[in-house]
Motif scaffolding. Sequence first.
Motif, PDB file in Angstrom:
ATOM      1  N   ASN A  45       8.690   6.810   1.155  1.00 46.21           N
ATOM      2  CA  ASN A  45       8.137   5.694   1.938  1.00 46.21           C
ATOM      3  C   ASN A  45       7.279   4.784   1.066  1.00 46.21           C
ATOM      4  OD1 ASN A  45       7.616   8.107   4.401  1.00 46.21           O
ATOM      5  ND2 ASN A  45       9.012   6.405   4.718  1.00 46.21           N
ATOM      6  N   MET A  46       6.495   5.410   0.195  1.00 45.01           N
ATOM      7  CA  MET A  46       5.603   4.625  -0.670  1.00 45.01           C
ATOM      8  C   MET A  46       6.406   3.724  -1.593  1.00 45.01           C
ATOM      9  SD  MET A  46       2.480   5.032   0.118  1.00 45.01           S
ATOM     10  CE  MET A  46       1.600   4.424  -1.297  1.00 45.01           C
ATOM     11  N   LYS A  47       7.516   4.220  -2.109  1.00 45.01           N
ATOM     12  CA  LYS A  47       8.370   3.394  -2.981  1.00 45.01           C
ATOM     13  C   LYS A  47       8.920   2.197  -2.210  1.00 45.01           C
ATOM     14  CE  LYS A  47       9.525   7.070  -6.176  1.00 45.01           C
ATOM     15  NZ  LYS A  47      10.522   8.014  -6.653  1.00 45.01           N
ATOM     16  N   GLU A  48       9.300   2.429  -0.957  1.00 43.18           N
ATOM     17  CA  GLU A  48       9.796   1.337  -0.120  1.00 43.18           C
ATOM     18  C   GLU A  48       8.690   0.313   0.148  1.00 43.18           C
ATOM     19  OE1 GLU A  48      12.948   0.677   0.943  1.00 43.18           O
ATOM     20  OE2 GLU A  48      13.493   2.339  -0.385  1.00 43.18           O
ATOM     21  N   MET A  49       7.477   0.812   0.409  1.00 39.70           N
ATOM     22  CA  MET A  49       6.355  -0.088   0.662  1.00 39.70           C
ATOM     23  C   MET A  49       6.042  -0.948  -0.563  1.00 39.70           C
ATOM     24  SD  MET A  49       3.718   2.186   2.958  1.00 39.70           S
ATOM     25  CE  MET A  49       2.361   1.102   2.582  1.00 39.70           C
ATOM     26  N   LYS A  50       6.166  -0.346  -1.746  1.00 41.18           N
ATOM     27  CA  LYS A  50       5.872  -1.087  -2.970  1.00 41.18           C
ATOM     28  C   LYS A  50       6.838  -2.246  -3.177  1.00 41.18           C
ATOM     29  CE  LYS A  50       3.485   2.594  -5.385  1.00 41.18           C
ATOM     30  NZ  LYS A  50       3.497   3.533  -6.505  1.00 41.18           N
ATOM     31  N   LYS A  51       8.049  -2.110  -2.613  1.00 35.32           N
ATOM     32  CA  LYS A  51       9.020  -3.204  -2.703  1.00 35.32           C
ATOM     33  C   LYS A  51       8.589  -4.376  -1.826  1.00 35.32           C
ATOM     34  CE  LYS A  51      12.997  -0.258  -3.646  1.00 35.32           C
ATOM     35  NZ  LYS A  51      14.263   0.279  -3.088  1.00 35.32           N
ATOM     36  N   LYS A  52       7.953  -4.073  -0.686  1.00 39.27           N
ATOM     37  CA  LYS A  52       7.521  -5.105   0.258  1.00 39.27           C
ATOM     38  C   LYS A  52       6.164  -5.699  -0.110  1.00 39.27           C
ATOM     39  CE  LYS A  52       9.855  -2.908   4.144  1.00 39.27           C
ATOM     40  NZ  LYS A  52       9.661  -2.206   5.416  1.00 39.27           N
ATOM     41  N   CYS A  53       5.304  -4.880  -0.678  1.00 36.34           N
ATOM     42  CA  CYS A  53       3.933  -5.283  -0.958  1.00 36.34           C
ATOM     43  C   CYS A  53       3.625  -4.983  -2.423  1.00 36.34           C
ATOM     44  CB  CYS A  53       2.982  -4.514  -0.034  1.00 36.34           C
ATOM     45  SG  CYS A  53       1.261  -4.922  -0.283  1.00 36.34           S
ATOM     46  N   SER A  54       3.431  -6.007  -3.195  1.00 37.12           N
ATOM     47  CA  SER A  54       3.188  -5.845  -4.622  1.00 37.12           C
ATOM     48  C   SER A  54       1.890  -5.083  -4.892  1.00 37.12           C
ATOM     49  CB  SER A  54       3.118  -7.222  -5.284  1.00 37.12           C
ATOM     50  OG  SER A  54       2.515  -7.139  -6.555  1.00 37.12           O
ATOM     51  N   PRO A  55       1.985  -3.934  -5.587  1.00 33.20           N
ATOM     52  CA  PRO A  55       0.760  -3.198  -5.926  1.00 33.20           C
ATOM     53  C   PRO A  55      -0.214  -4.036  -6.766  1.00 33.20           C
ATOM     54  CG  PRO A  55       2.680  -1.807  -6.286  1.00 33.20           C
ATOM     55  CD  PRO A  55       3.179  -3.195  -5.999  1.00 33.20           C
ATOM     56  N   LYS A  57      -0.604  -7.326  -6.683  1.00 33.15           N
ATOM     57  CA  LYS A  57      -1.245  -8.300  -5.798  1.00 33.15           C
ATOM     58  C   LYS A  57      -2.314  -7.605  -4.948  1.00 33.15           C
ATOM     59  CE  LYS A  57      -0.080 -11.881  -2.454  1.00 33.15           C
ATOM     60  NZ  LYS A  57       1.021 -12.538  -1.727  1.00 33.15           N
ATOM     61  N   SER A  58      -1.984  -6.427  -4.433  1.00 28.55           N
ATOM     62  CA  SER A  58      -2.947  -5.673  -3.631  1.00 28.55           C
ATOM     63  C   SER A  58      -4.169  -5.306  -4.457  1.00 28.55           C
ATOM     64  CB  SER A  58      -2.299  -4.405  -3.067  1.00 28.55           C
ATOM     65  OG  SER A  58      -1.265  -4.745  -2.181  1.00 28.55           O
ATOM     66  N   MET A  59      -3.954  -4.859  -5.687  1.00 26.58           N
ATOM     67  CA  MET A  59      -5.079  -4.501  -6.561  1.00 26.58           C
ATOM     68  C   MET A  59      -5.919  -5.734  -6.897  1.00 26.58           C
ATOM     69  SD  MET A  59      -5.193  -1.284  -6.912  1.00 26.58           S
ATOM     70  CE  MET A  59      -6.235  -1.032  -8.318  1.00 26.58           C
ATOM     71  N   GLY A  60      -5.262  -6.855  -7.071  1.00 28.43           N
ATOM     72  CA  GLY A  60      -5.992  -8.102  -7.342  1.00 28.43           C
ATOM     73  C   GLY A  60      -6.910  -8.469  -6.187  1.00 28.43           C
ATOM     74  N   TRP A  61      -6.386  -8.392  -4.970  1.00 26.83           N
ATOM     75  CA  TRP A  61      -7.215  -8.682  -3.801  1.00 26.83           C
ATOM     76  C   TRP A  61      -8.323  -7.661  -3.641  1.00 26.83           C
ATOM     77  CZ3 TRP A  61      -7.958 -13.060  -1.709  1.00 26.83           C
ATOM     78  CH2 TRP A  61      -6.943 -14.016  -1.673  1.00 26.83           C
ATOM     79  N   MET A  62      -8.008  -6.396  -3.921  1.00 28.90           N
ATOM     80  CA  MET A  62      -9.044  -5.356  -3.817  1.00 28.90           C
ATOM     81  C   MET A  62     -10.162  -5.627  -4.825  1.00 28.90           C
ATOM     82  SD  MET A  62      -9.481  -2.893  -1.787  1.00 28.90           S
ATOM     83  CE  MET A  62     -11.241  -2.752  -1.685  1.00 28.90           C
ATOM     84  N   ALA A  63      -9.799  -6.088  -6.012  1.00 32.39           N
ATOM     85  CA  ALA A  63     -10.809  -6.423  -7.022  1.00 32.39           C
ATOM     86  C   ALA A  63     -11.714  -7.548  -6.525  1.00 32.39           C
ATOM     87  CB  ALA A  63     -10.136  -6.799  -8.339  1.00 32.39           C
ATOM     88  N   VAL A  64     -11.119  -8.558  -5.906  1.00 30.48           N
ATOM     89  CA  VAL A  64     -11.904  -9.680  -5.372  1.00 30.48           C
ATOM     90  C   VAL A  64     -12.893  -9.180  -4.319  1.00 30.48           C
ATOM     91  CG1 VAL A  64     -11.793 -11.792  -3.975  1.00 30.48           C
ATOM     92  CG2 VAL A  64     -10.182 -11.454  -5.880  1.00 30.48           C
ATOM     93  N   PHE A  65     -12.405  -8.376  -3.370  1.00 32.66           N
ATOM     94  CA  PHE A  65     -13.282  -7.912  -2.298  1.00 32.66           C
ATOM     95  C   PHE A  65     -14.325  -6.914  -2.798  1.00 32.66           C
ATOM     96  CE2 PHE A  65      -9.722  -9.510   0.338  1.00 32.66           C
ATOM     97  CZ  PHE A  65     -10.452 -10.455   1.034  1.00 32.66           C
ATOM     98  N   THR A  66     -13.992  -6.178  -3.842  1.00 29.87           N
ATOM     99  CA  THR A  66     -14.970  -5.259  -4.429  1.00 29.87           C
ATOM    100  C   THR A  66     -16.073  -6.056  -5.127  1.00 29.87           C
ATOM    101  OG1 THR A  66     -13.257  -3.577  -4.688  1.00 29.87           O
ATOM    102  CG2 THR A  66     -15.269  -3.268  -5.958  1.00 29.87           C
ATOM    103  N   LEU A  67     -15.718  -7.148  -5.753  1.00 33.11           N
ATOM    104  CA  LEU A  67     -16.740  -8.028  -6.341  1.00 33.11           C
ATOM    105  C   LEU A  67     -17.629  -8.624  -5.255  1.00 33.11           C
ATOM    106  CD1 LEU A  67     -14.687  -9.842  -9.117  1.00 33.11           C
ATOM    107  CD2 LEU A  67     -16.700  -8.375  -9.469  1.00 33.11           C
ATOM    108  N   VAL A  68     -17.039  -9.029  -4.155  1.00 41.84           N
ATOM    109  CA  VAL A  68     -17.837  -9.551  -3.029  1.00 41.84           C
ATOM    110  C   VAL A  68     -18.833  -8.489  -2.579  1.00 41.84           C
ATOM    111  CG1 VAL A  68     -17.750 -10.279  -0.602  1.00 41.84           C
ATOM    112  CG2 VAL A  68     -16.102 -11.208  -2.253  1.00 41.84           C
ATOM    113  N   MET A  69     -18.342  -7.259  -2.431  1.00 39.75           N
ATOM    114  CA  MET A  69     -19.221  -6.156  -2.033  1.00 39.75           C
ATOM    115  C   MET A  69     -20.361  -5.994  -3.042  1.00 39.75           C
ATOM    116  SD  MET A  69     -17.970  -2.298  -1.290  1.00 39.75           S
ATOM    117  CE  MET A  69     -19.084  -0.942  -1.060  1.00 39.75           C
ATOM    118  N   GLY A  70     -20.039  -6.052  -4.317  1.00 40.64           N
ATOM    119  CA  GLY A  70     -21.054  -5.915  -5.361  1.00 40.64           C
ATOM    120  C   GLY A  70     -22.100  -7.013  -5.285  1.00 40.64           C
ATOM    121  N   TYR A  71     -21.661  -8.240  -5.052  1.00 46.88           N
ATOM    122  CA  TYR A  71     -22.619  -9.345  -4.956  1.00 46.88           C
ATOM    123  C   TYR A  71     -23.517  -9.197  -3.733  1.00 46.88           C
ATOM    124  CZ  TYR A  71     -20.987 -11.949  -8.950  1.00 46.88           C
ATOM    125  OH  TYR A  71     -20.702 -12.330 -10.230  1.00 46.88           O
ATOM    126  N   VAL A  72     -22.955  -8.766  -2.622  1.00 47.29           N
ATOM    127  CA  VAL A  72     -23.767  -8.561  -1.419  1.00 47.29           C
ATOM    128  C   VAL A  72     -24.812  -7.471  -1.677  1.00 47.29           C
ATOM    129  CG1 VAL A  72     -23.721  -7.770   0.983  1.00 47.29           C
ATOM    130  CG2 VAL A  72     -22.034  -9.444   0.175  1.00 47.29           C
TER     131      VAL A  72
END
Length: 141
Positions: A45-55, A57-72
């Motif tokens: 299932n995870m392999k199928e999900m990776k085809k639909k959702c770029s890991p 891109k997801s990691m990039g967004w997670m990095a952005v939100f983690t930086l937001v958390m750090g600034y807060v």
Amino acid sequence: MGFLHVNHLAVVVSALVSMVIGGLWYSPLLFVKAWLKELGLTEKNMKEMKKKCSPMKSMGWMAVFTLVMGYVIAILLGKLGLIGDVASSAKIGALLWLGLCVPCQISTVLFEGRSLRYFAITAAHTLVVTVVMSSIIGAWA
């Protein structure tokens, strides 16, 4: 203490450490098997999900939100006068987790039908990350 007075390096380092913790937390070394089981997913299932959702891109967004958390966290610790006080910063991280993260994350159990085990895995990850980020930022006098 405004945005410009935040120690940006401390925020970036805390975010990087948080990403490493997440990578380890959801790896075969720690909780990925239990987490996948609670989600009802398999490796296939995870392999199928990776085809639909770029890991990446997801990691990039997670990095952005983690930086937001750090600034807060940095702004809050600065406003509380806790920069340089690691123990108090860690306690604030734990309080942020308890007062903000847990109430948000428990909705997965209450409204999405996730198990308490799933909640425990994800909430414990958030606790560790929040306390570690707060401690790193708080230590950076």
